[in-house]
Every structure is written in structure tokens, then in C-alpha cells.
Design an enzyme around this catalytic site. Structure first.
Site, PDB file in Angstrom:
ATOM      1  N   HIS A 197       1.011  -1.241   0.052  1.00 28.33           N
ATOM      2  CA  HIS A 197      -0.100  -0.129   0.021  1.00 28.33           C
ATOM      3  C   HIS A 197       1.207   1.145   0.631  1.00 28.33           C
ATOM      4  O   HIS A 197       0.507   2.370  -0.892  1.00 28.33           O
ATOM      5  CB  HIS A 197      -0.802   0.161   1.274  1.00 28.33           C
ATOM      6  CG  HIS A 197      -2.263  -0.799   1.096  1.00 28.33           C
ATOM      7  ND1 HIS A 197      -2.502  -2.192   1.478  1.00 28.33           N
ATOM      8  CD2 HIS A 197      -3.682  -0.786  -0.130  1.00 28.33           C
ATOM      9  CE1 HIS A 197      -2.941  -2.445   1.130  1.00 28.33           C
ATOM     10  NE2 HIS A 197      -4.195  -1.785  -0.380  1.00 28.33           N
ATOM     11  N   ARG A 304     -10.712   3.594  -1.892  1.00 26.41           N
ATOM     12  CA  ARG A 304     -10.142   2.656  -0.885  1.00 26.41           C
ATOM     13  C   ARG A 304     -10.351   3.934   1.050  1.00 26.41           C
ATOM     14  O   ARG A 304      -9.864   4.330   1.365  1.00 26.41           O
ATOM     15  CB  ARG A 304      -9.003   2.700  -0.461  1.00 26.41           C
ATOM     16  CG  ARG A 304      -8.056   1.531  -1.570  1.00 26.41           C
ATOM     17  CD  ARG A 304      -6.742   1.651  -1.551  1.00 26.41           C
ATOM     18  NE  ARG A 304      -6.239   0.195  -2.626  1.00 26.41           N
ATOM     19  CZ  ARG A 304      -6.526   0.527  -3.847  1.00 26.41           C
ATOM     20  NH1 ARG A 304      -6.271   1.796  -4.376  1.00 26.41           N
ATOM     21  NH2 ARG A 304      -4.859  -0.429  -4.260  1.00 26.41           N
ATOM     22  N   ARG A 340     -15.322   1.120  -1.049  1.00 25.77           N
ATOM     23  CA  ARG A 340     -15.531   0.677  -0.621  1.00 25.77           C
ATOM     24  C   ARG A 340     -15.674   0.238   1.419  1.00 25.77           C
ATOM     25  O   ARG A 340     -15.103   1.711   1.825  1.00 25.77           O
ATOM     26  CB  ARG A 340     -14.503  -0.492  -1.600  1.00 25.77           C
ATOM     27  CG  ARG A 340     -13.152  -1.856  -0.275  1.00 25.77           C
ATOM     28  CD  ARG A 340     -11.868  -1.991  -0.913  1.00 25.77           C
ATOM     29  NE  ARG A 340     -11.686  -2.094  -0.071  1.00 25.77           N
ATOM     30  CZ  ARG A 340     -10.255  -1.760  -0.645  1.00 25.77           C
ATOM     31  NH1 ARG A 340      -9.633  -2.938  -2.064  1.00 25.77           N
ATOM     32  NH2 ARG A 340      -9.254  -0.828   0.319  1.00 25.77           N
ATOM     33  N   GLU A 439     -11.085 -11.425  -4.542  1.00 26.95           N
ATOM     34  CA  GLU A 439      -9.953 -11.292  -3.950  1.00 26.95           C
ATOM     35  C   GLU A 439      -9.108 -12.269  -3.345  1.00 26.95           C
ATOM     36  O   GLU A 439      -7.865 -11.859  -2.624  1.00 26.95           O
ATOM     37  CB  GLU A 439      -8.722  -9.697  -3.236  1.00 26.95           C
ATOM     38  CG  GLU A 439     -10.004  -9.581  -2.428  1.00 26.95           C
ATOM     39  CD  GLU A 439      -9.527  -8.268  -1.933  1.00 26.95           C
ATOM     40  OE1 GLU A 439      -8.871  -7.380  -2.237  1.00 26.95           O
ATOM     41  OE2 GLU A 439     -10.115  -7.535  -0.966  1.00 26.95           O
ATOM     42  N   ASN A 462      -4.599  -7.715  -6.463  1.00 23.92           N
ATOM     43  CA  ASN A 462      -2.747  -7.421  -5.752  1.00 23.92           C
ATOM     44  C   ASN A 462      -3.464  -8.598  -4.713  1.00 23.92           C
ATOM     45  O   ASN A 462      -2.522  -9.499  -4.082  1.00 23.92           O
ATOM     46  CB  ASN A 462      -2.966  -5.885  -4.942  1.00 23.92           C
ATOM     47  CG  ASN A 462      -2.542  -4.944  -5.908  1.00 23.92           C
ATOM     48  OD1 ASN A 462      -2.574  -4.848  -7.254  1.00 23.92           O
ATOM     49  ND2 ASN A 462      -3.283  -3.944  -5.258  1.00 23.92           N
ATOM     50  N   ASP A 463      -4.169  -8.849  -3.860  1.00 23.58           N
ATOM     51  CA  ASP A 463      -4.349  -9.577  -3.009  1.00 23.58           C
ATOM     52  C   ASP A 463      -4.731 -11.242  -3.540  1.00 23.58           C
ATOM     53  O   ASP A 463      -4.366 -12.247  -3.137  1.00 23.58           O
ATOM     54  CB  ASP A 463      -5.923  -9.479  -2.058  1.00 23.58           C
ATOM     55  CG  ASP A 463      -5.274  -8.618  -1.049  1.00 23.58           C
ATOM     56  OD1 ASP A 463      -4.708  -8.741  -0.261  1.00 23.58           O
ATOM     57  OD2 ASP A 463      -6.480  -7.742  -0.911  1.00 23.58           O
ATOM     58  N   ARG A 473       2.143 -10.084  -0.504  1.00 28.09           N
ATOM     59  CA  ARG A 473       2.663  -8.876  -1.575  1.00 28.09           C
ATOM     60  C   ARG A 473       3.874  -7.592  -1.078  1.00 28.09           C
ATOM     61  O   ARG A 473       3.969  -6.796  -1.995  1.00 28.09           O
ATOM     62  CB  ARG A 473       1.148  -8.239  -1.268  1.00 28.09           C
ATOM     63  CG  ARG A 473       0.551  -7.594  -0.350  1.00 28.09           C
ATOM     64  CD  ARG A 473      -0.663  -7.444  -0.771  1.00 28.09           C
ATOM     65  NE  ARG A 473      -0.842  -5.776  -0.846  1.00 28.09           N
ATOM     66  CZ  ARG A 473      -2.310  -5.102  -1.596  1.00 28.09           C
ATOM     67  NH1 ARG A 473      -3.159  -5.480  -0.961  1.00 28.09           N
ATOM     68  NH2 ARG A 473      -2.314  -3.969  -1.706  1.00 28.09           N
ATOM     69  N   CYS A 510      -9.531  -3.830  -9.918  1.00 30.67           N
ATOM     70  CA  CYS A 510      -9.517  -2.835  -9.195  1.00 30.67           C
ATOM     71  C   CYS A 510      -7.789  -2.406  -8.666  1.00 30.67           C
ATOM     72  O   CYS A 510      -7.647  -1.876  -7.864  1.00 30.67           O
ATOM     73  CB  CYS A 510     -10.535  -1.990  -8.597  1.00 30.67           C
ATOM     74  SG  CYS A 510     -10.288  -3.176  -6.876  1.00 30.67           S
TER      75      CYS A 510
HETATM   76  C1  PEP Z   1      -6.433  -5.334  -4.632  1.00 32.88           C
HETATM   77  O1  PEP Z   1      -6.674  -6.244  -3.390  1.00 32.88           O
HETATM   78  O2  PEP Z   1      -5.615  -5.628  -5.530  1.00 32.88           O
HETATM   79  C2  PEP Z   1      -7.179  -4.062  -4.432  1.00 32.88           C
HETATM   80  C3  PEP Z   1      -7.891  -3.522  -5.099  1.00 32.88           C
HETATM   81  O3  PEP Z   1      -7.426  -4.302  -2.488  1.00 32.88           O
HETATM   82  P1  PEP Z   1      -6.095  -3.165  -2.119  1.00 32.88           P
HETATM   83  O4  PEP Z   1      -5.150  -3.191  -2.880  1.00 32.88           O
HETATM   84  O5  PEP Z   1      -6.982  -1.785  -0.852  1.00 32.88           O
HETATM   85  O6  PEP Z   1      -5.914  -4.408  -0.775  1.00 32.88           O
HETATM   86 MG    MG Z   2      -7.341  -6.588  -1.494  1.00 34.09          MG
END
Ligand code: PEP
Ligand code: MG
Length: 585
Positions: A197, A304, A340, A439, A462-463, A473, A510
């Protein structure tokens, strides 16, 4: 005179584009080592004065931080420092330290630290959330006072200017949230990865950043001159005149590309053969709204909201959240905002919520799991969103859903939140469109079941990649395993897209993959309906979409689904990307 030191180059992982040159500023997170000294009677008055001077200097520092934060993030966020300032005026604390210096005849930092430890122990032992928060404030303020006593000022994150490049072992997303282009030129860290993040935040703020530079804090010193290349991940210590000239030229070229992309702002994101792919922007803070408006996005695909909970002692209440969500909804209307619900935990800790320390935070009580355990916190946010939705086009999205029961539980709490508003006679959006993030691998596998319960899916790559590959990650040592070209990724994405379309709902992406133009051909070929990326990346994704045709993209997906090796899948998607919009690389 010493000859100029030679150039040295370090290689890291580029996570936020841009080129920056500046002075190194090492950011330490760990506690300071406090020295111990016996004093003579003659020194005691001066020592008490030195302690009081440090309190005053800390007060000035906090007031400055407060002012800076209130102009960048608003008075609400800046009020976090009110509690810190009160600590500095606490008569019992000050009195004990002054007496301690005179009685024990020891140096101020040593006495101060002992008194503070005792206070913190007492406060933490009492079972009261408010007092535990005061203990955290006390710890933070104490660190600042001790730094002043040690003469180590000027190394905090804020309070610098754009000539500085922050060098740190690691930065938290809340650290990054206090940065902006005016107080820092860029940052480099030892830990982290592209989808951590902190990196996401750097891209959102337009600050060049490089991570994964093992041992860099020991190789650089405060004041060293470095140049960082947020495209290739290279860091130059004492850059030579040739390096500087080369980068001057590269910066001009990049600026030229950005200018040419600006002409696309008003154009649609349609493929050459006419398929419209909705292109939206991700935001973390309402300050990014201007960027959304100017980047040519069709609304916000991911807001977010957890960033609202950072850098403050108490969570935002319903009215504060309502005012912010309303502002976002009104500003983006008539386009939509996918808001979200709180996705706290994992690499997004916050001091204002009672997050229990866990061995595996990413596998722990984060996001919707935390919200279901704390229905009051969750429903407070839901009520604020439902009320704000009256003023614009808000959609609601739950993160980290792993199964049907969890989703039904969250939906039941949404119904309760609506009932509560009804009882209060408050206006709210009854038929708000509900979606979920996909995710977690279990959600991807049962996407057909989940699709019956919601109006849309948004894939959090991402997750999803971190859980598919079982690779943290944020860990730079295994960042190579986050490979979107892995055949398992294409297959999983295909399962989700097919399940969504079979149920007649739309599906977006996303995660950071949505902004990675090397993979746009793969995503278009999979039939993704919406892409949502950080505002800075939206123009290039638009250009990518407008340069592709569905048939060529589908050919890449068909190939990937038949079990090709990751390198081959990568070569095909990037091959098409480079042929069609090579000027963007
Ligand atoms: C993700 O996990 O891809 C996502 C968009 O949420 P975050 O990056 O905030 O976990
Ligand atoms: Mg996520």
C-alpha cells in the site's frame, strides 16, 4: 579540498514512476538509544532548562505538523495532534521529570524515559480503550521529545522540502499519507513491493519511489546527493554530470509523452473494433478528486476508505464520514463512485482501531472479517455511505469476501443499518448497488454462487495474486512470484469473468494490474468490463485500450489458457502491447 566522490549505482524495484534528484534524509522508525549520565549539583538547573526547551521544541514541531496536515488533509485529520499537545502540558509528567532530575541527578532523557515508561505501563494496564490510546499518544510524543533532547531533529517524515529524498527501511501507508510533492522529492526503501500500500500511495501522490533496496540505509548518509529513477529502479549516489544530463533528457521525453496523452482526456476508452471498456480511477484520499477530474476517468472504481482512519486517535464518526463521502459523491456525479467499506489490517494498520496483533495479519482478522466482528464500526460506515448516496451515484463494495455466508452476514448488517436510518427518519439510498471484491481464491472458485447475490464484481488482483501464490505482497524477496503471467492467474480470472457474465453482472479489475499496460491485452481478451487504476495511470491505459482490438487480445488469452509457460504468456501480451503502443514504454 576533497575530490568529488565517484558515482555508485544501486538497483531496486521501481514502484512509482518519475525521476528525482535530492539530498538523502534517513528516516528511522525504531526507538532512540538513550544515554545515561550522572550530573553534579551545578548542572541540575541547566538540565531542567534543557528538558523544558525540548518540550517547547516538540510543541513547535507538533503545531507545524498540525498546520501542514490540516491544509493537506483537513482539520479533522489534523486534530490527531491535539491529544499529543496535551501530553506536553501534563503537569504531573513534567513535575515528576523535573523532580527526578534533581533527586537522582541524572540526565533529562534518561529520567524522562523512565517516567514515561512508568506512565505507559499504568495506562496500558487499565482496561479502557480511551486510556490505551493515551498511552500510544504518550509513546509517540516521548519519542519526539527524546529526539529533541538528543539533538536529532529534522529527521521526521514531514517538515522538509522537495529537495529531499526519504530513505527508510520501511514506510507505513500512514507515513506515506502525510507526504506530498511539496515536502519530498521521492522515497526509497529496503522493504516493500509493487502492490504494497505504500507503493500504491506513492503512485497516487505522484511521488517517484523505489523499494527492495537491501541495506540501502547503511550505504547512504544524511545529506548525500542521489538521483532516483522510478522507471528502472536505479539509484545513483553522487550522479555524474553524464548521468544527470541523460536523465534530464529522459525527463523531457517523459513529459512529452504525458502531454500527448492529455489530448485523450475527452475521448472514449473503446477498442479499435468498438468495445467500450469502462475506465475509472482509484482513490485513497478525497484530495485526489482533482486528479480524477483531470485524468479523463469515468468515475471512481475504488475508493479505499480505510485511509480516513489513518493518523488519528479515534475513528471517524458517522457524520464526519457522511460529509466526506457526500463531498466525493457530489464532486464525481453524475458518474459513479464505488465506495469500498473499511479494508483495515494486513499492511494497513491504524492506531485508532483495536486491531489485535496477529502472527499472520494478511491471513488474519482484516477487512470484512474485522467489520463483521465489530458490527458497530461497520454499521456506522454503512449508514454514512447510505446517507451520502442520496447526493450522487454511490455504489457499495465489500472487500475480502471469502464465502457465501460471510457475504450474507454483511448483507444482513447492511439491512440493519438501513432499518436504523429508517427509525431515525433519515434520508438514504434504499436500492444502492452492491458489489464485492473478488480477491480471495475461494471466492473466485465459487464466483457463480456469489454472483447471484450482488450486482457486480471487482477483482482485487493485488490480494488475489498474493493468496493464489501464497506470497506476501509486501515482501521484496518473493516479489517475482507475483506474476500476473502465471497460467493460474489467467485461468482464475477467466473463471470469475465467465461466472459474472453467466449471471448477467459486470466485472472489473481494481488491483494494480488494471494500470499495468503490459497486461491490458490479456485483460481485454478476458472480457473484463471495467478497469480502475490510479488517476496518474488512467491516460496511458486509455491509450492502450484505444490501440487494441478484441480479436488479437482474445488470441492471447486462448493461448494462455492452454497451459503455456508464464514467460511465453508474458512475451505475447507485452509483445502486442509494444507493437501497438510502444511509445509508452
Ligand atoms: C487488491 O487487493 O487488489 C485491491 C485493490 O485492494 P487493496 O490493494 O486495497 O488490498
Ligand atoms: Mg485487497
Amino acid at each position: 579540498m576533497l575530490p568529488p566522490a565517484g558515482e555508485r549505482v544501486f538497483q531496486g524495484m521501481a514502484v512509482a514512476p518519475g525521476i528525482a534528484e535530492g539530498k538523502v534524509l534517513i528516516h528511522f522508525q525504531e526507538d532512540e538509544v538513550v544515554p545515561f549520565r550522572d550530573l553534579s549539583d551545578a548542572d541540575l538547573d541547566a538540565e531542567v532548562t534543557r528538558f523544558e526547551g525540548a518540550l517547547l521544541a516538540t510543541r513547535r514541531e507538533l503545531l507545524e505538523l498540525q498546520e501542514r496536515l490540516s491544509s493537506s488533509a483537513g482539520a479533522g485529520d489534523a486534530s490527531i495532534f491535539d491529544a499529543h499537545l496535551l501530553v506536553l502540558e501534563d503537569p504531573s509528567l513534567i513535575d515528576e521529570v523535573n523532580k527526578g532530575i534533581r533527586l537522582k541527578k541524572n540526565n533529562a532523557e534518561f529520567v524522562f524515559q523512565s517516567v514515561v515508561h512508568r506512565f505507559i505501563k499504568t495506562l496500558s494496564a487499565i482496561d479502557d480503550a480511551y486510556l490505551r490510546e493515551r498511552a500510544i499518544d504518550l509513546e509517540d510524543v516521548a519519542r519526539r521529545v527524546i529526539r529533541h533532547l538528543l539533538g536529532k531533529t529534522g529527521q521526521r517524515l514531514s517538515g522538509h522540502d522537495r529537495n529531499h529524498i526519504i530513505v527508510a527501511d520501511e514506510l507505513t501507508p500512514s507515513d506515506t499519507a502525510t507526504l506530498n510533492k511539496d515536502n519530498v522529492a521521492g522515497f526509497i526503501t529496503e522493504k516493500g513491493s509493487k502492490t504494497s500500500h505504500t507503493a500504491i500511495m506513492a503512485r497516487a501522490l505522484g511521488i517517484p519511489a523505489i523499494v527492495g533496496l537491501e541495506g540501502i540505509c547503511d550505504k547512504l548518509e544524511n545529506g548525500d546527493i542521489i538521483l532516483i529513477d522510478g522507471y528502472s529502479g536505479r539509484v545513483f549516489l553522487n550522479p555524474s554530470p553524464e548521468t544527470l544530463a541523460g536523465y534530464q533528457q529522459l525527463a523531457e521525453e517523459k513529459e512529452h509523452i504525458e502531454e500527448s496523452l492529455e489530448t485523450l482526456r475527452e475521448s472514449d476508452s473503446v477498442t479499435l473494433d468498438g468495445r467500450h471498456i469502462i475506465l475509472s480511477a482509484n482513490i485513497e484520499l478525497p484530495e485526489e478528486l482533482d486528479d480524477v477530474a483531470s485524468c479523463g476517468a469515468e468515475g471512481i472504481g475504488l475508493y479505499r476508505t480505510e485511509f480516513l482512519y489513518f493518523n488519528r486517535a479515534t475513528p471517524p464518526d458517522e457524520n464526519e464520514q457522511y460529509a466526506i463521502y457526500r463531498q466525493v459523491a457530489e464532486r464525481i456525479a453524475p458518474q459513479s463512485v464505488i465506495i469500498r467499506t473499511l479494508d483495515i489490517g494486513g499492511d494497513k494498520p491504524t492506531e485508532c482501531l483495536d486491531l489485535v496483533e496477529e502472527e499472520n495479519p494478511f491471513l488474519g482478522c482484516r477487512a470484512i472479517r474485522f467489520c463483521l466482528r465489530h458490527p458497530e464500526i461497520f454499521k456506522t460506515q454503512l449508514r454514512a455511505i447510505l446517507r451520502a448516496a442520496v447526493h450522487g451515484n454511490l455504489r457499495l463494495m465489500f472487500p475480502m469476501i471469502s464465502g457465501r455466508e460471510e457475504l450474507l452476514h454483511a448483507k444482513a448488517l447492511l439491512d440493519e443499518a438501513m432499518d436504523e436510518l429508517r427509525v431515525r427518519g433519515e434520508a438514504f439510498q434504499v436500492d444502492i448497488e452492491l458489489g464485492i471484491m473478488i480477491e480471495v481464491p475461494s471466492a473466485a472458485i465459487i464466483a457463480d454462487l456469489l454472483a447471484k447475490e450482488v450486482k457486480f464484481f471487482s477483482i482485487g488482483t493485488n490480494d488475489l495474486l498474493q493468496y493464489l501464490m501464497a506470497a506476501d505482497r509486501g515482501n521484496e524477496r518473493i516479489a517475482h512470484l507475483h506474476d500476473p503471467a502465471h497460467p493460474a492467474v489467467t485461468r482464475t480470472l477467466k473463471t470469475i469473468v465467465d461466472a459474472a457474465h453467466a449471471a448477467g453482472i459486470w466485472v472489473g479489475v481494481c488491483g494494480e494490474l488494471a494500470g499495468d499496460i503490459e497486461f491490458t491485452p490479456l485483460l481485454v481478451g478476458l472480457g473484463i468490463d471495467e478497469l480502475s487504476a490510479s488517476a496518474a495511470l488512467v491516460p496511458r491505459v486509455k491509450k492502450a485500450i484505444r490501440s487494441l482490438d478484441v480479436a488479437a487480445c482474445e488470441a492471447i488469452v486462448n493461448h494462455a489458457l492452454s497451459g503455456e509457460r508464464a514467460v511465453e504468456i508474458y512475451a505475447r501480451t507485452t509483445g502486442l502491447a509494444r507493437t501497438r503502443y510502444g511509445d509508452l514504454f
